[in-house]
Design a protein around this motif. Structure first.
Motif, PDB file in Angstrom:
ATOM      1  N   VAL A 145       0.837  -1.204   0.000  1.00  0.00           N
ATOM      2  CA  VAL A 145       0.000   0.000   0.000  1.00  0.00           C
ATOM      3  C   VAL A 145       0.872   1.254   0.000  1.00  0.00           C
ATOM      4  O   VAL A 145       0.698   2.171  -0.826  1.00  0.00           O
ATOM      5  N   THR A 158      -8.002  -2.700  -2.041  1.00  0.00           N
ATOM      6  CA  THR A 158      -7.610  -3.951  -1.403  1.00  0.00           C
ATOM      7  C   THR A 158      -8.123  -5.091  -2.261  1.00  0.00           C
ATOM      8  O   THR A 158      -9.332  -5.266  -2.422  1.00  0.00           O
ATOM      9  N   GLN A 220      -9.440   3.883   0.906  1.00  0.00           N
ATOM     10  CA  GLN A 220      -9.259   2.450   0.700  1.00  0.00           C
ATOM     11  C   GLN A 220     -10.591   1.800   0.335  1.00  0.00           C
ATOM     12  O   GLN A 220     -11.543   1.827   1.116  1.00  0.00           O
ATOM     13  N   CYS A 240     -13.340  -0.518   5.265  1.00  0.00           N
ATOM     14  CA  CYS A 240     -13.176   0.079   3.937  1.00  0.00           C
ATOM     15  C   CYS A 240     -14.008   1.356   3.802  1.00  0.00           C
ATOM     16  O   CYS A 240     -14.965   1.587   4.531  1.00  0.00           O
TER      17      CYS A 240
END
Length: 304
Positions: A145, A158, A220, A240
């Protein structure tokens, strides 16, 4: 992070002047997608359904085919951009900065440097600071990341299973890995951060920033196997900011209902009453994304 306004060149020729869109602005543009669902579409009809259902963004993809997978046809992207009023994203191959230049020139709002396509460069990712357009990159752990953010990624995806099987297990595993590493970092003494950044092969300043913020420095989202409202709510409850949904969701009856259900689940992921309503009546329409008896028997035989 790299200084805003840096200009990098390939072959002694500047690609673009990133002063027009410094990294802080790119990160702000991706923040606008927080709390939403990004729908993968392969034609204008799917794009209309996704927009009407409340998608925050579309990611344009070519229909599945044999052979090397590359960026979508620019004419398809332009057609979809004419059809909808919400932001449009498109994929470029990892390391293929010329595909990214083409996508930026036709006016996409975001570029996904995607491992779902064939690799163009096995060693190097695109230097995303060269572009005005915000980039999205897929990752499976915290070190990856932060390396992608150093290269200029303004959103992290992700990544889980990209086969369209509806298997969410890999996405959950990778998301728990990243969130677990962030929690470990948050509980470290300042003196331990140097060794941790070396261990995960990530830039120290970004590791320190993550510790200070208590979360990733950029938005994310989760992608892979998300085909039901419950899947989407699970990703949101695990931490998330939103989800990517594959184009396979359009292949069954009443795609609007399923897309709308997932979008509502993302917006109300902590409300069980909403989740009940959005999950009703989906089993028949999702049958193609479940393991059939023949496949279960096949797996059982393989394990024998």
């Amino acid at each position: 992070m790299a200084e805003d306004g840096a200009v990098t060149v390939y072959n002694s020729s500047a690609i673009t002047d990133s002063k027009k869109n410094p990294f802080s602005l790119k990160a702000g543009l991706t923040q606008m997608l927080r709390g939403g669902a990004i729908l993968e579409v392969t034609n204008a009809d799917q794009a209309k359904i996704a927009e009407e259902a409340g998608a925050c963004c579309l990611i344009v993809s070519e229909p599945p085919h044999r052979g090397i997978s590359r960026m979508p046809d620019p004419s398809l992207i332009k057609e979809i951009k004419r059809t909808v009023s919400i932001p449009v994203m498109a994929r470029a191959r990892v390391g293929h900065f010329v595909e990214a230049q083409i996508l930026e020139s036709i006016g996409v709002d975001y570029i996904d440097e995607s491992e779902a396509l064939a690799l163009a460069d096995e060693e190097n990712f695109i230097n995303k600071h060269n572009f005005r357009c915000p980039f999205v990159c897929g990752c499976q752990n915290l070190g990856e990341v932060l390396r992608r953010i150093r290269e200029g990624a303004a959103m992290i995806r992700t990544q889980g299973d990209l086969s369209g099987s509806g298997n969410i297990a890999k996405t959950v595993k990778n998301l728990r890995t990243i969130m677990g590493e962030v929690r470990i970092l948050n509980n470290m003494d300042e003196d331990e951060v140097f060794a941790f950044s070396k261990k995960i092969a990530a830039p120290y300043d970004l590791v320190a920033q993550t510790k200070q913020m208590g979360r990733l420095p950029v938005v994310q989202f989760a992608a892979g196997g998300i085909v039901t409202p419950a899947d989407a709510a699970l990703m949101m409850q695990l931490g998330c900011d939103g989800v990517f949904v594959g184009s396979e969701i359009f292949e069954h009856s009443d795609p609007y209902k399923r897309v709308r259900g997932i979008i509502q689940a993302v917006r109300h992921y902590n409300d069980p009453h909403v989740l009940v309503e959005t999950s009703r009546g989906l089993e028949d329409s999702m049958a193609g994304m479940n393991l059939g008896e023949d496949r279960i028997e096949q797996f059982a035989n393989e394990g024998a």
